[in-house]
Design a protein around this motif. Structure first.
Motif, PDB file in Angstrom:
ATOM      1  N   PRO A  71      -4.570  16.722  18.980  1.00 33.68           N
ATOM      2  CA  PRO A  71      -5.602  15.720  19.271  1.00 33.68           C
ATOM      3  C   PRO A  71      -5.248  15.446  20.974  1.00 33.68           C
ATOM      4  O   PRO A  71      -4.364  15.812  21.536  1.00 33.68           O
ATOM      5  CB  PRO A  71      -5.210  14.458  18.550  1.00 33.68           C
ATOM      6  N   SER A  74     -13.957  14.811  20.876  1.00 31.15           N
ATOM      7  CA  SER A  74     -12.692  15.033  20.212  1.00 31.15           C
ATOM      8  C   SER A  74     -13.073  15.015  18.722  1.00 31.15           C
ATOM      9  O   SER A  74     -13.934  14.149  18.299  1.00 31.15           O
ATOM     10  CB  SER A  74     -11.732  13.905  20.438  1.00 31.15           C
ATOM     11  N   SER A  75     -12.230  15.789  18.035  1.00 32.21           N
ATOM     12  CA  SER A  75     -12.805  15.872  16.635  1.00 32.21           C
ATOM     13  C   SER A  75     -11.929  14.675  15.847  1.00 32.21           C
ATOM     14  O   SER A  75     -12.683  14.511  14.807  1.00 32.21           O
ATOM     15  CB  SER A  75     -11.891  17.042  15.962  1.00 32.21           C
ATOM     16  N   HIS A  76     -11.432  13.774  16.484  1.00 30.39           N
ATOM     17  CA  HIS A  76     -11.053  12.561  15.919  1.00 30.39           C
ATOM     18  C   HIS A  76     -11.855  11.262  16.322  1.00 30.39           C
ATOM     19  O   HIS A  76     -11.519  10.261  16.147  1.00 30.39           O
ATOM     20  CB  HIS A  76      -9.561  12.283  16.323  1.00 30.39           C
ATOM     21  N   ASN A 133      -4.124  23.343  20.497  1.00 37.41           N
ATOM     22  CA  ASN A 133      -4.098  22.707  19.389  1.00 37.41           C
ATOM     23  C   ASN A 133      -3.696  21.069  19.659  1.00 37.41           C
ATOM     24  O   ASN A 133      -3.077  20.619  20.564  1.00 37.41           O
ATOM     25  CB  ASN A 133      -2.859  23.186  18.625  1.00 37.41           C
ATOM     26  N   GLU A 155     -15.560  19.899  12.178  1.00 38.71           N
ATOM     27  CA  GLU A 155     -14.077  20.809  12.449  1.00 38.71           C
ATOM     28  C   GLU A 155     -13.931  20.982  13.681  1.00 38.71           C
ATOM     29  O   GLU A 155     -14.951  20.953  14.880  1.00 38.71           O
ATOM     30  CB  GLU A 155     -14.328  21.999  11.569  1.00 38.71           C
ATOM     31  N   PRO A 156     -12.671  21.145  14.127  1.00 37.38           N
ATOM     32  CA  PRO A 156     -12.108  21.331  15.618  1.00 37.38           C
ATOM     33  C   PRO A 156     -12.818  22.830  16.063  1.00 37.38           C
ATOM     34  O   PRO A 156     -13.136  23.642  15.208  1.00 37.38           O
ATOM     35  CB  PRO A 156     -10.925  21.629  15.369  1.00 37.38           C
ATOM     36  N   SER A 159     -17.047  13.044  18.004  1.00 37.41           N
ATOM     37  CA  SER A 159     -16.761  14.169  17.572  1.00 37.41           C
ATOM     38  C   SER A 159     -18.323  14.888  17.212  1.00 37.41           C
ATOM     39  O   SER A 159     -18.891  14.300  16.583  1.00 37.41           O
ATOM     40  CB  SER A 159     -16.275  14.097  16.292  1.00 37.41           C
TER      41      SER A 159
END
Length: 225
Positions: A186, A154-156, A184, A204-205, A200
């Motif tokens: 989380p 996850s980007s988070h 789009n 970036e995503p 991550s």
């Protein structure tokens, strides 16, 4: 064995709330199908979908298609060291035979997924189906896999890299990776609760198919395939 589960996957039939929308009825009629037997697809049902809850995550079967093509075409799958499943936004699990060859054509792929949702398996009359569908939470699917460690990408998540995560996975006997297969936003907290670690792998995503191809490639290098 590397296990990949595509989570919160954007796969569902057109929901009851919008089956009477003109765009939905028009596209169903063109294909000679009932609206409620058609796969929800943003490219066809854009205006109708704006009325749905969580519409930003829904109606993108193409994401799952691209991910499957990359996964099943990989050297890792050819040597029987990859297992792929999915869990949808609406709480269905899809189990997939490693011998499956997903259609490259979008219309054919969508038709396959429609059959899956209508019949529970494809082919519908097969004793050894390529795909099976059942109402099942991610937690139960995870229990079926029985992973030695579960990592969500996850980007988070905690900053890392494809290389470092793959090296960690390669040290496990039966690792599981969770990859979001939707457009789009989380991952839901309920999904993240199933992971031992959340990483991550890029600042970036990234698209789900990019994450899929890169993590498989790095894992192949880590096990010296």
């Amino acid at each position: 064995m590397l296990n990949l589960v595509f989570v919160e996957t954007s796969l569902e039939l057109v929901p009851p709330e919008i089956i009477h929308h003109p765009a939905v009825k028009r596209n169903a009629k063109r294909r000679g199908k009932r609206a409620e037997e058609s796969l929800l697809d943003r490219s066809l049902h854009h205006y109708a979908m704006n009325k749905l809850d969580d519409h930003e995550k829904r109606g993108r079967p193409d994401i799952f298609q691209y991910c499957l093509l990359l996964a099943f075409g990989s050297p890792l799958n050819r040597v029987n060291k990859l297992r792929v499943c999915a869990n949808t936004l609406n709480g269905y699990s899809i189990r997939i035979d490693p011998e499956t060859r997903p259609p490259r054509d979008g219309l054919r792929f969508n038709g396959l997924i429609e059959q899956l949702f209508l019949n529970g398996k494809v082919p519908a009359d097969s004793m050894n189906p390529l795909m099976t569908l059942k109402r099942e939470k991610l937690s139960k699917l995870k229990s079926y896999i029985g992973p030695s460690k579960t990592i969500a990408l996850s980007s988070h998540g905690k900053p890392s890299s494809f290389y470092e995560v793959a090296k960690m996975l390669a040290s496990e006997e039966n690792p599981l990776v969770l990859i979001g297969a939707y457009p789009n936003g989380p991952l839901d907290e309920e999904t993240l609760e199933q992971a031992d670690e959340v990483y991550s792998v890029y600042p970036e995503p990234l698209e789900a198919w990019t994450v899929t191809s890169r993590i498989i490639y790095e894992y192949e290098k880590s096990i010296k395939l």
